[in-house]
Design an enzyme around this catalytic site. Structure first.
Site, PDB file in Angstrom:
ATOM      1  N   SER A  22      -3.768  73.978  27.584  1.00 51.00           N
ATOM      2  CA  SER A  22      -3.958  75.294  26.959  1.00 51.00           C
ATOM      3  C   SER A  22      -2.729  75.668  26.124  1.00 51.00           C
ATOM      4  CB  SER A  22      -4.238  76.382  28.012  1.00 51.00           C
ATOM      5  OG  SER A  22      -3.053  76.756  28.666  1.00 51.00           O
ATOM      6  N   ILE A  24       0.322  76.493  23.835  1.00 55.29           N
ATOM      7  CA  ILE A  24       1.174  75.796  22.868  1.00 55.29           C
ATOM      8  C   ILE A  24       0.931  74.285  22.917  1.00 55.29           C
ATOM      9  CG2 ILE A  24       3.578  75.275  22.287  1.00 55.29           C
ATOM     10  CD1 ILE A  24       4.323  78.081  23.428  1.00 55.29           C
ATOM     11  N   ARG A  44      -2.759  69.644  34.922  1.00 58.42           N
ATOM     12  CA  ARG A  44      -3.560  69.451  36.142  1.00 58.42           C
ATOM     13  C   ARG A  44      -5.048  69.500  35.838  1.00 58.42           C
ATOM     14  NH1 ARG A  44      -0.858  74.338  38.986  1.00 58.42           N
ATOM     15  NH2 ARG A  44      -1.238  74.962  36.838  1.00 58.42           N
ATOM     16  N   ASP A  66       0.215  66.524  38.067  1.00 61.70           N
ATOM     17  CA  ASP A  66       0.999  67.731  38.340  1.00 61.70           C
ATOM     18  C   ASP A  66       2.458  67.379  38.037  1.00 61.70           C
ATOM     19  OD1 ASP A  66       2.552  69.749  39.548  1.00 61.70           O
ATOM     20  OD2 ASP A  66       1.019  70.117  41.072  1.00 61.70           O
ATOM     21  N   VAL A  67       3.068  68.090  37.086  1.00 62.91           N
ATOM     22  CA  VAL A  67       4.433  67.721  36.669  1.00 62.91           C
ATOM     23  C   VAL A  67       5.455  67.889  37.797  1.00 62.91           C
ATOM     24  CG1 VAL A  67       4.082  68.167  34.184  1.00 62.91           C
ATOM     25  CG2 VAL A  67       4.960  70.003  35.665  1.00 62.91           C
ATOM     26  N   TYR A 158      11.882  82.857  35.989  1.00 67.54           N
ATOM     27  CA  TYR A 158      11.499  82.172  34.747  1.00 67.54           C
ATOM     28  C   TYR A 158      12.710  81.982  33.832  1.00 67.54           C
ATOM     29  CZ  TYR A 158       9.032  81.349  30.316  1.00 67.54           C
ATOM     30  OH  TYR A 158       8.594  80.816  29.130  1.00 67.54           O
ATOM     31  N   LYS A 162      14.551  78.566  32.470  1.00 63.04           N
ATOM     32  CA  LYS A 162      14.606  78.234  31.045  1.00 63.04           C
ATOM     33  C   LYS A 162      16.054  78.104  30.567  1.00 63.04           C
ATOM     34  CE  LYS A 162      10.188  77.917  30.280  1.00 63.04           C
ATOM     35  NZ  LYS A 162       9.592  76.639  29.893  1.00 63.04           N
ATOM     36  N   VAL A 191       4.542  83.905  22.172  1.00 61.13           N
ATOM     37  CA  VAL A 191       3.412  83.165  21.601  1.00 61.13           C
ATOM     38  C   VAL A 191       2.164  83.620  22.355  1.00 61.13           C
ATOM     39  CG1 VAL A 191       2.462  80.890  21.070  1.00 61.13           C
ATOM     40  CG2 VAL A 191       4.955  81.201  21.191  1.00 61.13           C
TER      41      VAL A 191
END
Ligand SMILES: NC(=O)c1ccc[n+]([C@@H]2O[C@H](COP(=O)([O-])OP(=O)(O)OC[C@H]3O[C@@H](n4cnc5c(N)ncnc54)[C@H](OP(=O)(O)O)[C@@H]3O)[C@@H](O)[C@H]2O)c1
Length: 267
Positions: A22, A24, A44, A66-67, A158, A162, A191
């Site tokens: 989904s 980006i 996933r 799954d990362v 978050y 990042k 975004v």
């Protein structure tokens, strides 16, 4: 600072995009295909990836994983290299935004955020870098966020993840660039994707995922070390972050509506 390693081109091998189901990552996959890349996609939700792959038969291959799972990512990278082609370009984009209410800091939210956003990148790099080094060439784009520049409301987990990615990318660039691997970091502003749905504060200069994908492919083809967009917004943020923190913090509170009790938070 200029890079020594050159950008990858479709003749070098295939691209790998994580978080392609989904937002980006999906828009970027379509754009890479339009530029002649064959793209391996990971996330996933295998059905969403299959629907994307069906748009461009033969050009997109699904490697669902799954990362946050180290073994699954090693297996995915290995399967891409053996079944689809050598990975010349990797966009490590999968990420989650889990808002944290600082009045009730929940370790589970921090853990999940770091498992996906930070360890997800580390889990991809582990099989990827040795394979690229063996070929003496490769390109990796790590997708961070402008939130990684400094503190923002709700982003205790978050933003920290990042910020860690920006720092990680700088180290990788220092060490891997002379060995032929171009490492870049993307720091997008807002975004319009599902990730923004439950983000309860203003979103100035919000752009579409297609526009974000364009900034990213332009940035990957350029010598940019950091791909920051939309530029007017991210430069404004950089100026703000450069201010003394005693000025910056009240300004952010005011701009985000965090200068009083916030009605969006659970009581
Ligand atoms: N939207 C923004 O304003 C914005 C701004 C700055 C940076 N970013 C960053 O851009 C990246 C993409 O975000 P987006 O806005 O496009 O969000 P999105 O539409 O929610 O997409 C997130 C993607 O990450 C994947 N993902 C999440 N957890 C995963 C896991 N454990 N394993 C594998 N894949 C996982 C999702 O796939 P599955 O659910 O199928 O696993 C999905 O494909 C993120 O790193 C985000 O932090 C976004």
């Amino acid at each position: 600072m200029s890079l020594i390693a050159r950008p990858s081109v479709p003749n070098d091998g295939v691209a790998w995009v994580t978080g392609a189901s989904s937002g980006i990552g999906l828009a970027l996959t379509r754009r890479l295909v339009s530029q002649g890349w064959r793209v391996a996609v990971t996330a996933r939700r295998a059905e969403a990836l299959a629907a994307l792959a069906a748009e461009s038969p033969g050009q997109i291959a699904v490697f669902a994983a799954d990362v946050s799972n180290t073994e699954a990512m090693a297996a995915a990278a290995n399967a891409i290299e053996t079944q689809f082609g050598p990975i010349a370009l990797a966009v490590l984009n999968a990420g989650v935004y889990l808002p944290v209410d600082s009045r009730r800091p929940d370790p589970a939210l921090f853990r999940q955020t770091f498992e996906v956003n930070l360890m997800g990148v580390a889990n991809a790099l582990a099989p990827l870098v040795p394979a690229m080094l063996a070929r003496g060439q490769g390109q990796v784009l790590i997708v961070s966020s402008a939130t990684g520049f400094g503190g923002m409301p709700t982003a205790a987990a978050y933003g920290a993840s990042k910020a860690a990615l920006i720092n990680m990318a700088e180290t990788l660039r220092i060490e891997l660039d002379p060995l032929g691997i171009r490492v870049q970091v993307a720091t997008p502003g807002f975004v319009e994707t599902p990730a923004q749905d439950d983000n309860g504060f203003p979103k100035p200069f919000m752009i579409s995922p297609d526009r974000a994908a364009r900034y990213m492919t332009d940035g990957m083809a350029s010598k940019a070390v950091e791909i920051s967009f939309p530029r007017r917004f991210t430069w404004m943020l950089k100026v703000l972050y450069a201010l003394p923190k005693r000025v910056y913090i009240p300004m952010v509170r005011k701009q985000t509506g965090w200068d009083g009790p916030n009605p969006d938070w659970p009581k």
